[in-house]
Motif scaffolding. Structure first.
Motif, mmCIF file in Angstrom:
data_model
loop_
_atom_site.group_PDB
_atom_site.id
_atom_site.type_symbol
_atom_site.label_atom_id
_atom_site.label_comp_id
_atom_site.label_asym_id
_atom_site.label_seq_id
_atom_site.Cartn_x
_atom_site.Cartn_y
_atom_site.Cartn_z
ATOM 1 N N SER A 97 0.824 -1.199 0.000
ATOM 2 C CA SER A 97 0.000 0.000 0.000
ATOM 3 C C SER A 97 0.862 1.254 0.000
ATOM 4 N N GLY A 98 0.275 2.326 -0.537
ATOM 5 C CA GLY A 98 0.984 3.594 -0.581
ATOM 6 C C GLY A 98 0.016 4.754 -0.513
ATOM 7 N N ILE A 99 0.529 5.925 -0.206
ATOM 8 C CA ILE A 99 -0.270 7.144 -0.156
ATOM 9 C C ILE A 99 0.497 8.253 -0.856
ATOM 10 N N ASP A 100 -0.197 9.335 -1.163
ATOM 11 C CA ASP A 100 0.415 10.485 -1.825
ATOM 12 C C ASP A 100 1.625 10.975 -1.031
ATOM 13 N N ARG A 101 2.707 11.259 -1.724
ATOM 14 C CA ARG A 101 3.936 11.655 -1.032
ATOM 15 C C ARG A 101 3.826 13.031 -0.389
ATOM 16 N N ASN A 102 2.874 13.846 -0.828
ATOM 17 C CA ASN A 102 2.748 15.202 -0.303
ATOM 18 C C ASN A 102 1.931 15.226 0.981
ATOM 19 N N VAL A 103 2.410 15.966 1.962
ATOM 20 C CA VAL A 103 1.678 16.116 3.218
ATOM 21 C C VAL A 103 0.406 16.928 2.951
ATOM 22 N N PRO A 104 -0.766 16.444 3.391
ATOM 23 C CA PRO A 104 -2.019 17.160 3.126
ATOM 24 C C PRO A 104 -1.971 18.597 3.659
ATOM 25 N N PRO A 105 -2.468 19.560 2.876
ATOM 26 C CA PRO A 105 -2.405 20.970 3.270
ATOM 27 C C PRO A 105 -3.524 21.355 4.234
ATOM 28 N N VAL A 106 -3.572 20.697 5.383
ATOM 29 C CA VAL A 106 -4.575 21.026 6.396
ATOM 30 C C VAL A 106 -3.858 21.622 7.607
ATOM 31 N N PRO A 107 -4.486 22.571 8.280
ATOM 32 C CA PRO A 107 -3.837 23.157 9.451
ATOM 33 C C PRO A 107 -3.781 22.178 10.614
ATOM 34 N N SER A 108 -2.790 22.336 11.444
ATOM 35 C CA SER A 108 -2.657 21.495 12.619
ATOM 36 C C SER A 108 -3.786 21.769 13.600
ATOM 37 N N ALA A 109 -4.251 20.720 14.255
ATOM 38 C CA ALA A 109 -5.269 20.878 15.286
ATOM 39 C C ALA A 109 -4.693 21.631 16.487
ATOM 40 N N GLU A 110 -5.571 22.229 17.254
ATOM 41 C CA GLU A 110 -5.171 22.891 18.489
ATOM 42 C C GLU A 110 -4.892 21.819 19.545
ATOM 43 N N TRP A 111 -3.679 21.787 20.031
ATOM 44 C CA TRP A 111 -3.326 20.775 21.052
ATOM 45 C C TRP A 111 -2.130 21.306 21.841
ATOM 46 N N CYS A 119 9.604 3.853 0.132
ATOM 47 C CA CYS A 119 8.874 2.594 -0.050
ATOM 48 C C CYS A 119 7.361 2.693 -0.195
ATOM 49 N N TYR A 120 6.729 3.764 0.239
ATOM 50 C CA TYR A 120 5.281 3.704 0.427
ATOM 51 C C TYR A 120 4.515 4.857 -0.213
ATOM 52 N N THR A 121 4.892 5.245 -1.410
ATOM 53 C CA THR A 121 4.159 6.302 -2.105
ATOM 54 C C THR A 121 3.122 5.695 -3.057
ATOM 55 N N SER A 122 2.024 6.422 -3.271
ATOM 56 C CA SER A 122 0.900 5.882 -4.029
ATOM 57 C C SER A 122 1.154 5.800 -5.525
ATOM 58 N N ASP A 123 2.038 6.632 -6.082
ATOM 59 C CA ASP A 123 2.264 6.567 -7.524
ATOM 60 C C ASP A 123 2.786 5.191 -7.917
ATOM 61 N N ARG A 124 3.623 4.612 -7.085
ATOM 62 C CA ARG A 124 4.108 3.250 -7.328
ATOM 63 C C ARG A 124 2.964 2.252 -7.181
ATOM 64 N N MET A 141 4.206 8.591 9.272
ATOM 65 C CA MET A 141 5.593 8.709 8.820
ATOM 66 C C MET A 141 5.737 9.765 7.736
ATOM 67 N N ARG A 142 4.725 9.900 6.884
ATOM 68 C CA ARG A 142 4.734 10.946 5.858
ATOM 69 C C ARG A 142 4.867 12.324 6.511
ATOM 70 N N MET A 143 4.259 12.478 7.670
ATOM 71 C CA MET A 143 4.298 13.769 8.375
ATOM 72 C C MET A 143 5.490 13.881 9.316
ATOM 73 N N GLN A 144 6.392 12.929 9.233
ATOM 74 C CA GLN A 144 7.586 12.900 10.084
ATOM 75 C C GLN A 144 7.198 12.724 11.554
ATOM 76 N N LYS A 145 6.139 11.950 11.787
ATOM 77 C CA LYS A 145 5.726 11.634 13.141
ATOM 78 C C LYS A 145 6.187 10.226 13.497
ATOM 79 N N PRO A 146 6.817 10.039 14.640
ATOM 80 C CA PRO A 146 7.279 8.705 15.035
ATOM 81 C C PRO A 146 6.110 7.789 15.355
ATOM 82 N N VAL A 147 6.342 6.487 15.220
ATOM 83 C CA VAL A 147 5.292 5.492 15.414
ATOM 84 C C VAL A 147 5.744 4.460 16.444
ATOM 85 N N VAL A 148 4.858 4.171 17.396
ATOM 86 C CA VAL A 148 5.007 3.035 18.309
ATOM 87 C C VAL A 148 3.918 2.040 17.931
#
Length: 368
Positions: A171-185, A340-345, A279-286
Motif C-alpha cells: 500500500s501507498g499514499i500520496d507523497r505530499n503532506v495534506p495541506p490542512v492546518p494542525s489541530a489545536e493541542w 517505499c510507500y508512495t501511491s504513484d508506485r 511517517m509521511r508527516m515525520q511523526k514517530p510510530v510506536v
C-alpha cells in the motif's frame, strides 16, 4: 476499462486505500467507467477525494452485518448486470467471498484484495477454521489476488494459493503532506495519538491499560469509533485521555500534525496504513509487532515495536520516550516512507495487474 469496486465496509484502511486508487482510475479511464459499491450507512465515511473525482457510488442497505451480506449479494448482481464491468475488485473478506462465489460463470475478471487475511484474526478457533477453509476453496476463483504486505504474501503461500495468482502490491499514499492546518493541542506533556477503529482487532483497550496513571507524562487523544464490533469502553476516561469520535481524513491529519507520536496497538494487522500516514508527516510510530507493521517499521529500525497484547511492554516503551528519540524516529520514518510507500508506485502496479488478466483488446491506462 470498466472497474467495479465492492466493499462490505469502507471504514478505516480500506477507505484510505481506495481514496488513493479511485481518483487515479477515474482520471485514467473516465468517471463513467469506475463504480464503487458500499453500505448505505457508510456513505458519510467515503473520502472526499472519491466523491469529488466523480466516481459513481452505489449503495446497499446494511441493518446488520449478516442481513447486509444478503443485501450486498442482491445489489452486486444488479450492478454487474447493469454496469457490465471488465474488472470487479473485491475488498476484504466478506466482499471477497461473495464476489468469488457469484463469479463462477462470468465474462469479467475478478481481483481480490484481503486487506488483512481473515485467517489471522483472533477469536474462536472455529471462526478461523472456517475462514481458512473458505480461502483455500476460493483461492483459484479470483483471476488475481493483490496482497498489501509481505506478511500477507507469506500467509497466502501458507494457505496453498498459487504464486501465479498472488501479486504483492504494498500500500501507498500520496507523497505530499495534506495541506490542512494542525489541530489545536497545546500541552507540555508528550501528545500521544490513536487513530482508527475501536474494534477488538485494533487494541485500543491495550493502549488504555498502558497509559493508565501516566497523566503526568502524556496527553492522549483517541480518534475513531466502533465499526465491526461493540467492545466495552470505560464509561468515563481519565482527564489525560480525550475521545474525539470519528473524523474525516482531514480531521485525522490535523490531529496527526499536532501529535508527538502515533500509537498502533493492533492485535493483528494486514498492513497498517495509519503508520505510513504518520511517517509521511515525520511523526514517530510506536506499534505492536504484528503483520505488516513489522515490515513498515523495519523490525524496529524505523519506529518502535512492542509485543502484541502486552500493555506492560507498551507502557515501558512509552515511558522511555524522550523528545530526542521522537525526533530521531520521525526523521528516519519520513525517509522510509518516501523510499517505499508512495501511491504513484502502488497505482501503477495495480494497473499492471488489471492489464495482465484482461484480454489484449482493452487499452492500457493513459498517463495522467
Amino acid at each position: 476499462m470498466k472497474i467495479l469496486h465492492v466493499c462490505e465496509s469502507i471504514i478505516g484502511g480500506t477507505g484510505s486505500y481506495l481514496a488513493e486508487l479511485i481518483p487515479h482510475q477515474v482520471a485514467a479511464y473516465g468517471r463513467e467507467n469506475v463504480q464503487l459499491l458500499v453500505p448505505e450507512t457508510h456513505f458519510d465515511f467515503i473520502d472526499p477525494a472519491i466523491r469529488e473525482c466523480g466516481a459513481q457510488i452505489l449503495t446497499f442497505k446494511r441493518p446488520t452485518r449478516l442481513l447486509g451480506s444478503f443485501l450486498l449479494v442482491q445489489r452486486y448482481l444488479q450492478a454487474v448486470s447493469t454496469f457490465q464491468p471488465d474488472v470487479v475488485h473485491a475488498h476484504s473478506s466478506v466482499a471477497g467471498i461473495i464476489v468469488r462465489v457469484l463469479g463462477l460463470r462470468r465474462n469479467y475478471r475478478i481481483v481480490f484484495c484481503p486487506h488483512g487475511w481473515s485467517v489471522d484474526m483472533q477469536g474462536a478457533r472455529y471462526v478461523r477454521g472456517f475462514a481458512e477453509m473458505m480461502e483455500r476453496k476460493l483461492g483459484n476463483a479470483a483471476d488475481s489476488i493483490i496482497v498489501i504486505s509481505k506478511h500477507e504474501y507469506r500467509r497466502a503461500m501458507e494457505l496453498g494459493l498459487s504464486p501465479d495468482k498472488v501479486t504483492l502490491v504494498e500500500s501507498g499514499i500520496d507523497r505530499n503532506v495534506p495541506p490542512v492546518p494542525s489541530a489545536e493541542w497545546k500541552d507540555d506533556r508528550i501528545r500521544l495519538l490513536y487513530a482508527g477503529r475501536f474494534d477488538y482487532q485494533k487494541g485500543v483497550d491495550i493502549l488504555l491499560k498502558a497509559v493508565e496513571g501516566l497523566g503526568n507524562r502524556f496527553s492522549v487523544r483517541l480518534v475513531g469509533g466502533f465499526a465491526v464490533s461493540e467492545e466495552n469502553m470505560p464509561e468515563t476516561l481519565p482527564d489525560h485521555i480525550a475521545q474525539l469520535g470519528w473524523m474525516d481524513r482531514d480531521g485525522v491529519y490535523a490531529q496527526m500534525k499536532a501529535c508527538d507520536v502515533l500509537v498502533v496497538p493492533s492485535r493483528w494487522e494486514g498492513f497498517g496504513l495509519v503508520a505510513i500516514e504518520a511517517m509521511r508527516m515525520q511523526k514517530p510510530v510506536v506499534a505492536a509487532a504484528v503483520g505488516g507493521l513489522v515490515e513498515i517499521l523495519g523490525n524496529g529500525k524505523y519506529g518502535m515495536l512492542v509485543p502484541s497484547e502486552d500493555p506492560d511492554a507498551l507502557r515501558d516503551c512509552l515511558a522511555s520516550l524522550t523528545r530526542e528519540t521522537l525526533e530521531e524516529f520521525g526523521e528516519i520514518g519520513r525517509k522510509r516512507f518516501l523510499a517505499c510507500y508512495t501511491s504513484d508506485r502502488m497505482v501503477r502496479q495495480i494497473d499492471d495487474v488489471y492489464v495482465s488478466i484482461l484480454p489484449s483488446r482493452l487499452p492500457e491506462p493513459q498517463p495522467v
